[in-house]
Design a protein around this motif. Structure first.
Motif, short mmCIF file in Angstrom:
data_model
loop_
_atom_site.label_atom_id
_atom_site.label_comp_id
_atom_site.label_asym_id
_atom_site.label_seq_id
_atom_site.Cartn_x
_atom_site.Cartn_y
_atom_site.Cartn_z
N SER A 141 0.81 -1.23 0.00
CA SER A 141 0.00 0.00 0.00
C SER A 141 0.84 1.27 0.00
CB SER A 141 -0.92 0.01 1.22
OG SER A 141 -1.83 -1.06 1.16
N HIS A 142 2.12 1.14 0.19
CA HIS A 142 3.01 2.31 0.32
C HIS A 142 2.87 3.28 -0.85
CE1 HIS A 142 6.64 4.46 1.62
NE2 HIS A 142 6.96 4.49 0.32
N ASP A 143 2.85 2.77 -2.07
CA ASP A 143 2.74 3.66 -3.23
C ASP A 143 1.35 4.30 -3.33
OD1 ASP A 143 5.41 3.41 -4.09
OD2 ASP A 143 4.93 1.49 -5.05
N PHE A 144 0.33 3.62 -2.83
CA PHE A 144 -1.00 4.25 -2.76
C PHE A 144 -0.93 5.49 -1.87
CE2 PHE A 144 -2.97 -0.23 -3.24
CZ PHE A 144 -3.05 -0.10 -4.62
N TRP A 145 -0.16 5.39 -0.79
CA TRP A 145 -0.06 6.51 0.15
C TRP A 145 0.71 7.67 -0.46
CZ3 TRP A 145 1.62 2.43 4.20
CH2 TRP A 145 0.52 1.66 4.55
N HIS A 146 1.69 7.36 -1.32
CA HIS A 146 2.36 8.44 -2.04
C HIS A 146 1.35 9.21 -2.88
CE1 HIS A 146 6.70 8.36 -1.38
NE2 HIS A 146 6.63 7.03 -1.32
N VAL A 147 0.47 8.47 -3.55
CA VAL A 147 -0.54 9.11 -4.40
C VAL A 147 -1.50 9.93 -3.56
CG1 VAL A 147 -2.46 8.67 -5.99
CG2 VAL A 147 -0.32 7.37 -6.21
N LEU A 148 -1.99 9.37 -2.47
CA LEU A 148 -2.94 10.10 -1.62
C LEU A 148 -2.33 11.37 -1.04
CD1 LEU A 148 -4.73 7.31 0.43
CD2 LEU A 148 -5.76 8.82 -1.26
N THR A 149 -1.09 11.29 -0.62
CA THR A 149 -0.46 12.43 0.05
C THR A 149 0.19 13.40 -0.92
OG1 THR A 149 1.65 11.25 0.32
CG2 THR A 149 0.04 11.07 2.13
N GLY A 150 0.45 12.94 -2.13
CA GLY A 150 1.14 13.79 -3.10
C GLY A 150 2.63 13.88 -2.84
N LEU A 151 3.16 13.01 -1.99
CA LEU A 151 4.59 13.03 -1.69
C LEU A 151 5.38 12.34 -2.79
CD1 LEU A 151 4.51 12.15 2.10
CD2 LEU A 151 5.42 14.27 1.11
N PRO A 152 6.47 12.95 -3.22
CA PRO A 152 7.32 12.30 -4.23
C PRO A 152 8.15 11.20 -3.59
CG PRO A 152 8.33 14.35 -3.52
CD PRO A 152 6.99 14.27 -2.83
N PRO A 153 8.66 10.28 -4.40
CA PRO A 153 9.51 9.22 -3.85
C PRO A 153 10.96 9.68 -3.71
CG PRO A 153 9.13 8.83 -6.17
CD PRO A 153 8.32 10.04 -5.80
N SER A 154 11.12 10.85 -3.12
CA SER A 154 12.44 11.40 -2.83
C SER A 154 12.80 11.07 -1.38
CB SER A 154 12.42 12.92 -3.02
OG SER A 154 11.52 13.50 -2.08
N ILE A 155 13.99 11.39 -0.97
CA ILE A 155 14.38 11.12 0.42
C ILE A 155 13.43 11.85 1.37
CG2 ILE A 155 16.18 11.43 2.15
CD1 ILE A 155 18.22 10.95 -0.14
N LEU A 156 13.19 13.14 1.13
CA LEU A 156 12.27 13.89 2.00
C LEU A 156 10.86 13.31 1.95
CD1 LEU A 156 13.15 17.68 1.72
CD2 LEU A 156 13.16 16.26 3.76
N GLY A 157 10.40 12.98 0.75
CA GLY A 157 9.06 12.42 0.61
C GLY A 157 8.92 11.09 1.33
N GLU A 158 9.93 10.25 1.21
CA GLU A 158 9.89 8.94 1.89
C GLU A 158 9.89 9.12 3.41
OE1 GLU A 158 9.24 6.10 0.60
OE2 GLU A 158 9.58 6.53 -1.51
N LEU A 159 10.73 10.03 3.90
CA LEU A 159 10.79 10.24 5.35
C LEU A 159 9.49 10.84 5.88
CD1 LEU A 159 14.48 11.42 5.74
CD2 LEU A 159 13.48 9.25 6.52
N ALA A 160 8.92 11.78 5.15
CA ALA A 160 7.64 12.35 5.57
C ALA A 160 6.57 11.27 5.63
CB ALA A 160 7.22 13.48 4.62
#
Length: 187
Positions: A88-107
């Motif tokens: 589900s991790h990538d679903f959460w990226h989509v929901l939150t709008g966070l990029p798969p960058s270091i900052l995005g992953e940590l957030a």
């Protein structure tokens, strides 16, 4: 998950997030695309499924690349929950709008830690934060951490969402229903 109707359904049906799920969605949408283009030419709305497919494609991600869960063979249900968490991790990226960058992953790890309390999220969020340069750590702690606390505490329990059944839901509608505020965009 057992205390929620959808969570129980997920535990019972044990859906898997893989290429078959993604390709079935993309192929069914392509067949309908020509009809929708004529009807919705002025509509800029994006479904959750469209956003997920775009996210996966634009980053070259493959849902089949998630590692299988190890060391939990003694508990099949817990093993599935951990697999679902990973898938589900990538679903959460989509929901939150966070990029798969270091900052995005940590957030996102901070959201996961607050939502699920998993040691792996705690380790990633804290140890990963310490490895950042000071200016990025400042952004994480002053911008993303307060946002992650708000989303983690106030949104619906994100493991109790049957994401595969939400592919046709408008992304903003799904965010609103789940109480997920998109992450602040940092340039």
């Amino acid at each position: 998950m057992k205390s929620d109707e959808t969570g129980r359904l997920i535990l019972e049906e044990k859906p898997l997030v893989n290429n078959d799920v993604l390709l079935n969605y993309v192929n069914s949408k392509q067949l309908q695309q020509h009809k929708n283009d004529a009807i919705d030419s002025n509509n800029n709305k994006q479904t959750f499924g469209q956003a997920y497919a775009k996210f996966m494609d634009s980053h070259g991600f493959d849902p089949d690349d998630r590692f299988h869960v190890r060391f939990l063979e003694y508990d099949k249900e817990l093993s599935y929950v951990m697999l679902r968490y990973r898938q589900s991790h990538d679903f959460w990226h989509v929901l939150t709008g966070l990029p798969p960058s270091i900052l995005g992953e940590l957030a996102l790890k901070w959201v996961e830690l607050i939502q699920f309390g998993l040691p792996v999220a705690a380790l990633s969020a804290t140890a990963g934060s310490m490895r950042l340069p000071s200016e990025k750590r400042e952004i994480l702690m002053e911008v993303y951490y307060p946002w992650a606390c708000e989303v983690g505490q106030n949104s619906e329990f994100l493991l109790n969402v049957y994401y595969e059944k939400e592919f046709d839901t408008d992304l903003e509608e799904l965010r609103n229903r789940l109480g997920v505020i998109p992450a602040p965009q940092i340039k």
